[in-house]
Scaffold this motif. Structure first.
Motif, PDB file in Angstrom:
ATOM      1  N   PRO D  57      -8.417   0.454   3.502  1.00 42.56           N
ATOM      2  CA  PRO D  57      -7.712   0.913   2.992  1.00 42.56           C
ATOM      3  C   PRO D  57      -6.964   0.659   1.561  1.00 42.56           C
ATOM      4  O   PRO D  57      -6.687   1.638   0.760  1.00 42.56           O
ATOM      5  CB  PRO D  57      -6.491   1.312   4.028  1.00 42.56           C
ATOM      6  N   VAL D  58      -6.590  -1.095   1.726  1.00 37.99           N
ATOM      7  CA  VAL D  58      -6.302  -0.813  -0.461  1.00 37.99           C
ATOM      8  C   VAL D  58      -6.711  -0.621  -0.919  1.00 37.99           C
ATOM      9  O   VAL D  58      -7.077  -0.006  -1.908  1.00 37.99           O
ATOM     10  CB  VAL D  58      -5.617  -2.629   0.334  1.00 37.99           C
ATOM     11  N   GLY D  61      -8.741   2.756  -1.399  1.00 36.42           N
ATOM     12  CA  GLY D  61      -7.203   4.281  -2.091  1.00 36.42           C
ATOM     13  C   GLY D  61      -7.371   3.822  -3.697  1.00 36.42           C
ATOM     14  O   GLY D  61      -7.312   4.984  -4.416  1.00 36.42           O
ATOM     15  N   SER D  68      -5.066   9.358  -3.941  1.00 34.78           N
ATOM     16  CA  SER D  68      -5.390   7.926  -3.602  1.00 34.78           C
ATOM     17  C   SER D  68      -5.005   8.193  -2.120  1.00 34.78           C
ATOM     18  O   SER D  68      -5.352   7.299  -1.055  1.00 34.78           O
ATOM     19  CB  SER D  68      -4.536   6.688  -4.270  1.00 34.78           C
ATOM     20  N   HIS D  71      -7.449   9.132   0.998  1.00 35.34           N
ATOM     21  CA  HIS D  71      -8.102   8.231   0.468  1.00 35.34           C
ATOM     22  C   HIS D  71      -7.765   6.774   1.752  1.00 35.34           C
ATOM     23  O   HIS D  71      -8.934   6.870   2.391  1.00 35.34           O
ATOM     24  CB  HIS D  71      -8.900   7.428  -1.205  1.00 35.34           C
ATOM     25  N   THR D  72      -6.363   6.141   1.319  1.00 38.45           N
ATOM     26  CA  THR D  72      -5.691   5.577   2.355  1.00 38.45           C
ATOM     27  C   THR D  72      -6.009   6.091   3.724  1.00 38.45           C
ATOM     28  O   THR D  72      -6.395   5.870   4.760  1.00 38.45           O
ATOM     29  CB  THR D  72      -4.347   5.647   1.755  1.00 38.45           C
ATOM     30  N   SER D  75      -9.400   6.544   4.763  1.00 36.21           N
ATOM     31  CA  SER D  75     -10.133   4.750   5.440  1.00 36.21           C
ATOM     32  C   SER D  75      -9.229   4.656   6.400  1.00 36.21           C
ATOM     33  O   SER D  75      -9.801   4.083   7.085  1.00 36.21           O
ATOM     34  CB  SER D  75      -9.681   4.138   3.885  1.00 36.21           C
ATOM     35  N   HIS D 159      -1.507   4.710  -5.177  1.00 35.20           N
ATOM     36  CA  HIS D 159      -1.796   3.228  -3.825  1.00 35.20           C
ATOM     37  C   HIS D 159      -0.890   3.056  -3.316  1.00 35.20           C
ATOM     38  O   HIS D 159       0.055   2.431  -3.178  1.00 35.20           O
ATOM     39  CB  HIS D 159      -1.920   2.594  -4.997  1.00 35.20           C
ATOM     40  N   THR D 163       1.642   2.668   4.557  1.00 37.39           N
ATOM     41  CA  THR D 163       0.649   3.052   5.375  1.00 37.39           C
ATOM     42  C   THR D 163      -0.358   1.894   5.526  1.00 37.39           C
ATOM     43  O   THR D 163      -0.880   1.625   4.903  1.00 37.39           O
ATOM     44  CB  THR D 163      -0.203   4.060   4.220  1.00 37.39           C
TER      45      THR D 163
END
Ligand code: FAD
Ligand code: SF4
Ligand code: SF4
Ligand code: SF4
Lengths: 268, 346, 299, 424
Positions: D57-58, D61, D68, D71-72, D75, D159, D163
């Motif tokens: 995720p990091v 993102g 972002s 995406h996070t 993921s 970002h 989460t």
């Protein structure tokens, strides 16, 4: 630089023409500028934006300050960056990609570009190089660290440029800000954190969310990396986890490369 | 000194009466550490239930209510080519601190010496110190506490009222008329002989729990002698220069100043932020000359200031032995160990 | 006020003495009345405290310093380089070195600045009456000594020999050159030297210690009985100078040096200037050499 | 009949990333109508390879700065699915709230800052600051609200920091949530005025039949996970996403393209709305009717309006979520994670359409293989075909090159493409 007609303490304030440019990146740092809802108008009074593809149509080659986001990964990007450099009086690297390569540089760790291309694009012809930060290609006058950058920091830099005041960054690590915010230390919670070696300035963004720092702003002045590794190991944090964080944004590449080499020697 | 005893439910009543008209600050739980033990901090409290009077030790000391981590010392209104400096001491209402341990009270007493002393008393501190009513409370010493060695295990002054838990009741020492007037709001009693016995028992039980000691005999001289000792280098190798020790220390007061201009260019600020002598640029001057470029030299300076210089000036050390710095230090640098190591190089 | 209410206690703001809390952030507003370029790096700023009564009340001793503040830009310590007789008309000789000083090099006449002070200790000039004085300066160290020189000029009859030994890296770096003749006219010996001469330089070449050696040789063996020395310059310089003087038996208490450290408050609170735990801003910047010897890591 | 036309837009502005439009018509024949993506690829899939699950995720993102959060979340969902972790209701609610606010901030950004200047005849939002300050202030107000909620729930608007796989590192204060509730309710007025503003815009009358792909709403308008559906009637499970996307490489683009039942398909607000109209909040449906927007709408310019409708929906739904969060007792923010070998897919509706992350792990939780399919990537082929159609249709109506260029740019912008994201 254009004179804004204003003065500060009797000294003329400039209203520089600025351009925002992006290379390989998520464009988040630029977005942080659009995220300035509450201060956008004041910001626009200080600078004249002449180039900001993400937000406007029309471009100009006449600018004083270039804020450049992203890292360099293709030959055509080198040319474009050099052109920007030749026009800008001040070139500012905006965000971790521009300063260190950012997450993009993680692909460098494979030292095998054909494999990287193959993995994503199969046999298709795609151009890509080793990921480089801006200062590998041109002279960079100023760096604004962070993934993403903090808008307050960008605003401060812009204010200082306008009034002609020098720009200084904290030399101390994130722990300072973390403690001042009275966060619970991640190590007390049994988590890992790169705060003790990472340059402050973000306001301990991640620890403030009880998430460990990943070092996106790169190392503080004279970081004690040996002790950092030791203390992580004492707390049962694996070398791999330390490496993951050190190499994530590229700021610590000197140290992460060494650690990776060390680790591969131990278990080849 | 006046004494009273207060039934526990009466203390709750007192809290509620005070909280209805004042800002009350006290110890609260903020989470649990990796071993499941609660973590504490001082914060504003509205309900008595949220208060943890039996708290172990807060990670961050009470100092921030007197010396905030960041504070504007002055705000400038910038007019065309002129300006107007406005100074605000950033305290506009009295505050009641409910439940401060002796080490934190003693830390304030020691800070008073510098910040409220003869030369240039510091109004930002004074405003907060004068306008904070302090209700102290006894503690259960932790293994890392060495306040007894630093003569800071009991507070003799610097508070309004001090409470000792003697089972069903609190034994209260009253030092100010403010506190005396508070107690008129609730039911209290004169301590009986039995209460005295209970108090002395509690004190004796507490004393037994001190396990860590620091030998301060001749420490000033020894520190002078060992100025060049190699032990400093050993500690310096570990030090992260992160400033955590100073930030969690109830007596560290060094600061840095930052001048900023807002985006509109109409307001400028002079902001003070607590600093640490362990930070790399603490003694750096223009032209990048650094008077203390190395980690061990900076670390050493912290010890010299606290355990030598301050003693010379004020006859007591600028360390109350709370043990916070050692507890929070990620490199495991603790005062008792550092001092023992310096002594043993004799 | 109802029972149980705590009364707010305002901080006592009366009185302007050092001991009143309000003395802490007390700023005098001053206006820059002239700016004179001394070298490519240093300017001489003359400023006047605007309020007439504040101006009159402003008195200082040579060696003391002020904190000069430009709102939003910064604040830093500078030695007062003008004559103590001039009260709130202050001259500061400032080298471009960082954020505040660079900005300062861009401001013009009429700019309003903030002044806090005077702060710190001065050179004990009265104690030196009836004696010879040796003023030894390196580089920017001449700035605070200029106040001593003015004092000596204004009180010329109270001193016997007054000699200045002044060294600079290059001839172009000499400060206050326009005053040299005037100093000499007041029977003040001026001995200047450079480390790196250029083609036009005709004077001596080398360190201040070289010249000092010559002067000391010309003095009788009892020179230490009636001489005071004031030394100001980079740490290496005063270390050499002071040990040289010590060798010639000048008592350490008769040598005065000015120490430079980082400072934020100038009032003994921020700790930045501490050496050991001595506040340079309160106990100094002027110290006798004996005290300096006893300060750990002072030099 | 327009005989000759030459349109070349090298760096299309007011979109995220680098894309170019080219149209050449000679002697009345469309010789070229192309949508080229010239963004530099960043190789996220390769980067992930060998990395521990926690990194996913990091790192991913950072594929996109605008979405972002999406995406996070995708993921995280992929990792959780691979490790067979079901998020708690509390986590689900907080994630959806966060997602909604990203949708709001992204849509408002697009509608006002990127799309509106075209309708108002401006090059950017900057001149509007002077000419229409209240409009800009309104947009800023809504964006600020959305961003503030993201800061509060996710730790950061861009970002996000809180989460993580298993839930959140930290929970917001309920006090803050109730303050946001008030602000969300107050935002209705701004939304109404936004709708009014957009009714004054002339949306080009253009339609080309295509297929729309999105998550399938089952009980609610869908945003995070669930079945996949297309307007041509294809339905699949989340983990069968490859059967929906069928990615392929083309020479004019560094981004991969996608197709399903036809040559191309579209994702995004319009696709979601076309496929899930019944699940819209009534207030949102009402705004849709204001613009006669109902399924199946084949006018890509209407994607702007679909975004507007979704803004209303997410604001209303956010209030509902906050209410249920406020009523509930806070639970532990995060669940324990035990990695295991397996494959997991996370499909999330981000502002620009459906996004898939798919990871395969070995038994120690290291990524063996990663795949991310980006909404804009899925739209590229559709954009290309739209452009071709646009060229052939409008070329015949006696327009100037400038008009055609503007229409083409507006067309691409309507998709709100996120190009750097598509070339991740
Ligand atoms: C007692 C004393 C007298 C001085 N007299 C003079 C003088 O007459 N002329 C002159 O040109 N310089 C003098 N200095 C040095 C002068 O203070 C520094 O050059 C100045 O602080 C640089 O400030 P800046 O903001 O430009 O630099 P920066 O490097 O940007 O400094 C930022 C801050 O650091 C502190 N700081 C930095 N350097 C020093 C330093 N050398 N000493 C103390 N604090 C520092 C200041 O608080 C300053 O605001 C003196 C210093 C002291 C301690
Ligand atoms: S959480 Fe990280 S940054 Fe904060 S004090 Fe702990 S180690 Fe330092
Ligand atoms: S805490 Fe660390 S990772 Fe987070 S923003 Fe700050 S420097 Fe970056
Ligand atoms: S033990 Fe450490 S934190 Fe506590 S008073 Fe002493 S030096 Fe400060």
């Amino acid at each position: 630089m254009l004179n804004s007609g204003r003065t500060y303490l009797g000294v003329p304030v400039s209203r520089p023409k600025v351009g925002f440019f992006d290379f390989s990146s998520c464009e988040g740092c630029q977005l942080q500028m659009v995220n300035n809802e509450s201060t956008l108008l004041d910001f626009l009074a200080l600078v004249q934006i002449v180039n900001f593809r993400e937000a406007m149509t029309g471009e100009s080659d006449d600018y004083d300050i270039a804020f450049v986001e992203g890292s360099i990964t293709r030959p055509d990007e080198v040319d474009r960056l050099q052109a920007i450099r030749s026009r800008a009086k001040v070139l500012v690297a905006l965000g971790s990609c521009a300063c260190f390569g950012g997450v993009n540089q993680l692909k460098n760790r494979f030292r095998d570009l054909p494999w990287v291309k193959e993995t994503v694009y199969g046999g298709a012809a795609v151009e890509t190089d080793v990921v480089r930060p801006l200062h590998d290609v041109v002279t960079v006058d100023l760096m604004i660290y962070g993934c993403p950058v903090r808008k307050e920091e960008v605003e401060k830099v812009v204010t200082n440029i306008a009034i002609g005041k020098e720009i200084a960054y904290p030399k101390y690590p994130v722990c300072m800000e973390c403690k001042a915010n009275e966060n619970i230390c991640l190590f007390d919670l049994g988590e890992a954190c790169l705060g003790p070696v990472t340059r402050a300035g973000c306001g301990a963004w991640c620890p403030g969310s009880r998430a460990g720092c990943w070092g996106c702003r790169g190392p503080a002045d004279d970081p004690n990396m040996e002790q950092m590794k030791r203390l992580m190991q004492e707390r049962g944090i694996s070398e791999e986890m330390i490496l993951d964080r050190l190499e994530c944004f590229g700021g610590f590449c000197e140290f992460s490369d060494a650690l990776r080499a060390e680790m591969s020697k131990e278990n080849p | 000194m006046l004494f009273k005893v207060i039934a526990k439910e009466e203390l709750k009543r007192l809290f509620e009466l005070l909280a209805s008209s004042h800002t009350v600050v006290g110890p609260v739980k903020t989470g649990r550490d990796r071993t499941g033990l609660p973590l504490y901090a001082f914060d504003e409290v509205e309900r008595f239930e949220d208060l943890s009077l039996d708290y172990a030790m807060t990670k961050i000391p009470a100092k921030r209510f007197f010396l905030p981590y960041r504070e504007d010392m002055a705000v400038f209104e910038m007019r065309k080519d002129d300006w107007n400096k406005k100074v605000d001491y950033n305290m506009d209402r009295p505050r009641i601190f409910f439940g401060m341990h002796p080490c934190d009270i003693n830390a304030l007493n020691r800070l008073d010496k510098v910040l409220m002393g003869e030369t240039y008393p510091m109004p930002y501190y004074i405003a907060k110190r004068q306008n904070t009513v302090i209700i102290g409370i006894d503690c259960t010493p932790r293994p890392y506490c060495f306040c007894r060695s630093m003569a800071a295990d009991t507070a003799l002054h610097g508070f309004d009222m001090f409470l000792t838990d003697i089972g069903e009741r609190y034994f209260a020492e009253i030092l100010s008329d403010t506190a005396f007037n508070f107690l008129r709001l609730i039911k209290t009693a004169e301590p009986a002989g039995e209460d005295h016995v209970l108090y002395k028992k509690a004190a004796a039980a507490r004393n037994e729990r001190f396990v860590t000691q620091v030998d301060t005999t001749d420490l000033m001289k020894i520190l002078d002698m060992e100025f060049q000792s190699d032990v400093w280098k050993q500690w310096g190798d570990k030090c992260l220069s992160c400033g955590t020790c100073s930030n969690v220390c109830p007596t560290c007061y060094c600061y840095s100043v930052e001048a900023t201009v807002d985006l509109k260019l109409t307001t400028a600020r002079k902001t003070k932020m607590l600093y640490s002598c362990n930070l790399i640029d603490f003694a750096e001057v223009a032209g990048a000359h650094n008077f203390r470029p190395e980690r061990h030299i900076r670390l050493k300076y912290r010890y010299y200031h606290k355990h030598r210089g301050f003693v010379e000036a004020y006859e007591e050390s600028l360390c109350v032995g709370c043990g916070r710095c050692g507890e929070s230090c990620l490199a495991g640098i603790t005062v008792p160990e550092v001092i023992a190591s310096v002594r043993s190089t004799l | 006020m109802s029972e149980g209410m705590v009364e707010f206690r305002p901080v006592n703001n009366k009185g302007l003495g050092k001991n009143a809390p309000s003395a802490f952030e007390r700023t005098f507003k001053a206006e820059i009345t002239s700016i004179h370029q001394l070298t490519s790096m240093e300017n001489l700023y003359r400023m006047q405290i605007i309020d007439p009564s504040e101006r009159k009340g402003f008195s200082f001793e040579p060696g003391q310093f002020v904190m000069l503040e430009l709102p939003g830009i910064g604040e830093a310590p500078f030695s007062i380089t003008s004559s103590p007789l001039r009260h709130g008309d202050i001259e500061l000789c400032i080298r471009k070195a960082g954020s505040l000083t660079n900005f300062l090099s861009r401001v013009g006449r009429g700019t309003r600045v903030g002044i806090r002070g005077p702060l710190g200790t001065g050179f004990p000039m009265e104690k030196m009456h009836g004696n010879d004085i040796l003023l030894i300066a390196g580089g920017l160290g001449l700035a605070p000594l200029r106040a001593c020189i003015s004092y000596a000029q204004d009180n010329r009859s109270r001193f016997h020999n007054v000699d200045i030994v002044y060294g600079a890296k290059e001839p172009s770096q000499f400060l206050f050159t326009y005053q040299y003749d005037w100093w000499r006219a007041d029977d003040i010996g001026l001995h200047i030297t450079v480390e790196k001469p250029d083609d036009s330089w005709k004077g001596p070449v080398g360190m201040t210690t070289g010249i000092l050696d010559q002067i000391l040789a010309s003095r009788g063996s009892s020179f230490h009985e009636n001489t005071y020395a004031i030394v100001c310059g980079p740490p290496v310089m005063f270390k050499f100078v002071c040990s040289m003087l010590t060798q010639k038996n000048l008592p350490m208490q008769k040598m005065f040096v000015s120490l430079e450290r980082r400072m934020q408050c100038g009032m003994g609170k921020c700790c930045r200037c501490n050496v050991g735990s001595t506040y340079i801003c309160l106990k100094g910047p002027v110290f006798d050499y004996w005290t300096v010897m006893n300060l750990k890591e002072a030099i | 009949m327009k005989v000759n036309c030459n349109v070349n837009v090298h760096h299309l502005s007011r979109v995220e990333g680098h894309g170019a439009i080219g149209i050449t018509i000679r002697d009345g024949k469309v010789e070229r109508a192309s949508w080229e993506v010239i963004e530099t690829p960043r190789f996220f899939e390769a980067i992930l390879s060998g990395k521990r699950w926690e990194n996913a995720p990091v790192i991913t993102g950072r594929i996109c700065g605008i979405c972002s959060i999406g995406h996070t979340l995708a993921s995280i969902r992929a990792v959780e699915n691979a490790f067979a972790i079901t998020p708690t209701e509390q986590t689900g609610n907080l994630r959806l709230l966060l997602k909604h606010m990203e949708t709001l901030q992204s849509h408002v950004l697009h509608l006002y800052f990127l799309a509106a200047p075209d309708f108002l005849g401006a090059g950017s939002v900057f001149p509007l600051i002077e000419s229409a300050p209240d409009v800009v202030a309104r947009a800023a107000r809504m964006k600020l609200l959305a961003n503030d909620v993201c800061d509060c729930v996710g730790g950061r608007r861009l970002h996000p920091t809180r989460t993580v796989v298993g839930g959140f590192t930290m929970l917001p204060e309920k006090k803050e949530l109730s303050r946001f509730r008030e602000r969300l309710i107050a935002a209705s007025a701004d939304l109404t005025q936004t709708a009014e503003l957009f009714t004054t815009f002339k949306i080009p009358d253009f339609a080309r039949e295509t297929e729309f792909v999105s998550l399938k709403g089952e009980g609610a308008y869908p945003f995070i996970g669930g079945r996949l559906i297309s307007s041509d009637g294809v339905e699949k499970e989340e983990h069968e996403y490859r059967g929906m996307t069928n990615e392929f490489l083309v020479s004019q683009s560094t981004s991969k393209w996608a197709r399903l039942s036809r040559e191309s398909y579209a994702v995004g607000a319009l696709a979601r709305l076309n496929n899930n109209f019944a699940h819209l909040h009534p207030a949102a449906a009402e705004v849709a009717s204001l613009f006669h927007l109902k399924p199946v709408c084949h006018n890509p310019y209407m994607n702007n309006i679909a975004q507007l409708v979704e803004c209303v929906h997410v604001v209303k739904d956010a209030v509902r979520i906050i209410d249920s969060l406020l009523d509930a007792q806070w639970e532990e923010p995060k669940q324990e994670i035990t990695p295991r070998a397996g494959r997991g897919v996370g499909a999330v509706e981000v502002p620009r359409g459906i996004l898939y992350h798919c990871y395969e792990f070995d038994d120690s939780g290291h990524v063996v293989k990663a795949d991310c399919v980006i909404p804009t990537g899925q739209n590229h082929a559709n954009i290309q075909l739209d452009l071709e159609y646009l060229a052939s249709r409008y070329a015949s109506e006696g327009m100037t090159d400038r008009d055609i260029s503007l229409l083409a740019q507006m067309l691409v912008r309507s998709y709100d493409p996120c190009i750097s994201c598509s070339v991740h």
